[in-house]
Design an enzyme around this catalytic site. Structure first.
Site, short mmCIF file in Angstrom:
data_model
loop_
_atom_site.label_atom_id
_atom_site.label_comp_id
_atom_site.label_asym_id
_atom_site.label_seq_id
_atom_site.Cartn_x
_atom_site.Cartn_y
_atom_site.Cartn_z
N GLY A 1 -11.49 4.48 4.51
CA GLY A 1 -11.45 3.14 3.96
C GLY A 1 -10.60 3.10 2.69
N CYS A 2 -10.16 1.92 2.30
CA CYS A 2 -9.25 1.81 1.15
C CYS A 2 -9.96 2.15 -0.16
CB CYS A 2 -8.61 0.43 1.11
SG CYS A 2 -9.77 -0.97 1.16
N HIS A 3 -11.05 1.44 -0.49
CA HIS A 3 -11.78 1.76 -1.71
C HIS A 3 -12.28 3.20 -1.68
CE1 HIS A 3 -11.84 -2.37 -3.22
NE2 HIS A 3 -12.35 -2.79 -2.08
#
Length: 316
Positions: free
Chosen positions: A117-119
């Site tokens: 995921g990005c975060h």
């Protein structure tokens, strides 16, 4: 004359933000043949599985439920890169951050890979090495906030921000996930080996792309000071073509770190900052939520899974 090997690639869910960006990247590369599916069959699991089983590698750019639904219908030897949250902590799936320990080697034979995921990428990149090297204890109580451009919210959020605005709230940064139960927390804990979930606050702001994740620490939580942390991270990522660790240099820190500085890139930068007395420390990762935070990370993994140059097609 050598004939270029063609890999058959399918992007399942190519109408979403991540899927579109992956498809656009691959269309520019002659070594790929992009498989397609009739519009009428896009929601038919059997029809989708038939195309996936013809591919050398398939990207799943789908909601979690659809990603889980399709896997039992797919041959085990077909290489899958899932960009959803569905399999990031699932047994039998490799977490696709090549820079972590032996992951780069494991990707060469993996058939089930979950794209981070990005975060989560922004948190894991600085924290996981420090836990694995003993500078952060697995039971440490960590605090993190992460600022993202609105493209991270997908098509509906992009449309909301780019339409003629009547909502003044869109001009201000907006914390969300206020119940402290964000979908990235399980992978953040599992990959870093943490026993306690970090207090995590994501924030969306009025710019298109770019992400900055900040982990805030007390020196008393650590087995080392800011210089030690920066040194360990620099050693861990030495030679990485994607991740750069800036030296700890308290006398030359910029006054600001704009979170969109790497928009359009697939690289990541890590900074370590500290208070004058060294008692408080920040780990800051900066990257593009659409690059190293999603489609760039997926392409990097694909390259390694197919035995291609790791950085081919990446903007670094």
């Amino acid at each position: 004359m050598d004939v270029l090997k063609k890999y058959r690639i399918f992007v399942d869910g190519s109408s979403g933000t991540t899927g579109l960006r992956i498809a656009d990247r691959l269309a520019a590369r002659p070594e790929f043949e992009l498989l397609t599916i009739a519009e009428a069959d896009r929601k038919d699991p059997a029809a989708r599985a038939a195309v996936i089983n013809q591919s050398d590698l398939t990207f799943l750019c789908l909601p979690d439920a659809a990603a889980k639904e399709i896997i039992p219908l797919v041959r085990q030897d077909v290489r899958i890169l899932d960009t959803s949250t569905a399999h990031r902590t699932a047994s039998g799936w490799l977490y696709g951050m090549p820079e972590l320990d032996n992951t780069r080697k494991a990707l060469k034979t993996a058939t089930r890979v979950a794209v981070p995921g990005c975060h989560a990428s922004g948190f894991i990149a600085p924290v996981a090495p420090l836990v694995r090297r003993g500078l952060i204890a697995p039971d440490a109580a960590l605090c993190c906030f992460s600022l993202t451009g609105y493209s991270g919210g997908g098509k509906s959020m992009i449309a909301q921000y780019e339409a003629e605005r009547t909502d003044e709230e869109l001009y201000a940064p907006r914390p969300y996930g206020l119940t402290l139960h964000h979908k990235h927390l399980p992978e953040m804990m599992a990959v870093c080996g943490l026993h306690t979930a970090p207090v995590f606050c994501p924030v969306v702001a009025d710019y298109y792309a770019g992400m900055e994740t900040v982990v805030q620490l007390q020196r008393t939580q650590l087995n080392g000071d800011a210089k030690d942390l920066a040194s360990v991270l620099a050693d861990y990522y030495a030679g990485s073509p994607v991740i750069t660790v800036h030296p700890f240099d308290p006398d030359n820190m910029p006054g600001f770190l704009p979170s969109n500085a790497l928009a359009g890139k697939d690289s990541m930068e890590i900074f370590v900052t500290a208070s004058p007395d060294g008692g408080q420390i920040q780990l800051i990762s900066r990257f593009d939520n659409l690059g190293k935070g999603s489609s760039g990370a997926a392409v990097q993994c694909m390259n390694l899974m197919l035995g291609l140059d790791e950085t081919e097609g990446l903007a670094l």
